[in-house]
Design a protein around this motif. Structure first.
Motif, short mmCIF file in Angstrom:
data_model
loop_
_atom_site.label_atom_id
_atom_site.label_comp_id
_atom_site.label_asym_id
_atom_site.label_seq_id
_atom_site.Cartn_x
_atom_site.Cartn_y
_atom_site.Cartn_z
N ASP A 148 3.20 -3.75 -14.73
CA ASP A 148 3.27 -3.23 -13.37
C ASP A 148 3.01 -4.33 -12.35
O ASP A 148 2.41 -5.37 -12.65
N ARG A 153 -1.12 -1.01 -2.99
CA ARG A 153 -0.12 -0.85 -1.95
C ARG A 153 -0.50 0.20 -0.90
O ARG A 153 0.07 0.20 0.21
N ALA A 157 -4.24 3.91 -3.60
CA ALA A 157 -3.90 3.16 -4.81
C ALA A 157 -5.15 2.87 -5.64
O ALA A 157 -6.27 2.87 -5.10
N ASP A 169 4.50 -8.14 -4.34
CA ASP A 169 5.44 -7.28 -5.05
C ASP A 169 6.89 -7.60 -4.69
O ASP A 169 7.78 -7.56 -5.55
N ALA A 224 6.93 2.04 -5.30
CA ALA A 224 5.47 1.97 -5.46
C ALA A 224 4.85 3.35 -5.39
O ALA A 224 4.01 3.62 -4.54
N VAL A 228 1.30 1.74 -6.66
CA VAL A 228 1.44 0.71 -7.69
C VAL A 228 2.90 0.27 -7.76
O VAL A 228 3.80 1.12 -7.78
N GLY A 229 3.15 -1.02 -7.81
CA GLY A 229 4.51 -1.54 -7.87
C GLY A 229 5.13 -1.34 -9.25
O GLY A 229 4.61 -1.84 -10.23
N TYR A 230 6.23 -0.60 -9.31
CA TYR A 230 6.95 -0.38 -10.56
C TYR A 230 8.36 -0.95 -10.42
O TYR A 230 9.07 -0.65 -9.45
#
Length: 236
Positions: A148, A153, A157, A169, A224, A228-230
């Motif tokens: 991840d 973000r 988070a 990100d 996100a 969370v950055g995906y």
């Protein structure tokens, strides 16, 4: 030699049974992950290696047949890495359990599958060396790279809001989508740690595996949810 790679996020929430009532919120990410695994299958590798972040007890190699569980997330669901009935001595870390679930969902029936758990603080030099070793394993190696982006973000988070997270990100997404080995190698280790970006080390393992090559990349998903950055990307 590396012939293909798929980059996927590794939250257990990707598994619908874990997400329960919120499962539909990650439908797009799930679909992109399955598309990425399809790219791996099309490359016809001799060996597929899933790489993901792992705690101290789960670092290192996991042979085909190693099992994992989502019981720690309140779900009685077990998965197996690959199709072999042989069992490893340790359970898969959560990131590789998600990888095993993705492969089962995609009905992976190609090459043998192994796993590598990577410590999140692992130095870039060691990540790159590990990737080079993986690429040299056989003539046609594919990697399923789990990890991840930042977990900072939004205010809600896991790591609270950090104004540096969006820039980190964005840079990671660009590098993954463009298959930019140099940009992945240059990711700031300290910043990644402070932003709880669990994908940094696995992504740099990928960079090591692709070093000296000029792969083509495609970013299939970037968002996100939950702060969370995906990211989902393919390299061929």
């Amino acid at each position: 030699m590396l012939v293909a790679a798929a980059v996927c996020p590794c939250p257990p929430l990707l598994v619908p049974e874990v997400a329960a009532g919120a499962a539909t919120e990650l439908d797009a990410a799930r679909a992109a992950c399955l598309d990425a695994v399809g790219v791996l299958a099309a490359a016809r590798p001799d060996l597929l290696i899933a790489v993901g972040p792992a705690g101290a007890a789960h670092r290192g190699t996991h042979p085909e047949g190693t099992t994992g569980s989502f019981s720690g997330f309140g779900v009685d669901l077990r998965v197996r890495l690959g199709t072999s009935d042989a069992r490893g001595g340790r359970e898969l870390p959560p990131s590789l359990a998600v990888a095993a679930w993705l492969l089962e969902r995609a009905e992976w029936a190609g090459s043998p599958v192994e796993g590598l758990g990577v410590g999140e603080p692992l130095e870039p030099e060691r990540c790159l060396a590990a990737g080079q070793e993986l690429a040299a394993r056989t003539e046609r190696v594919a990697l399923l790279v789990m990890g991840d982006g930042s977990a900072c973000r939004t205010l809600k988070a896991p790591g609270y809001l950090d104004e540096r997270a969006a820039g980190f990100d964005a840079a990671a997404a660009r590098a993954l989508g463009a298959a930019d080995v140099a940009a992945l190698k240059a990711l700031d280790v300290r910043l990644a740690y402070e932003l709880q970006a669990a994908g940094r080390a696995p992504w740099q393992v990928l960079a090591g595996a692709a070093e000296g090559m000029e792969p083509g990349g495609q970013l299939l998903y970037a968002d996100a949810p939950y702060g969370v950055g995906y990211y989902v990307a393919t390299w061929t």
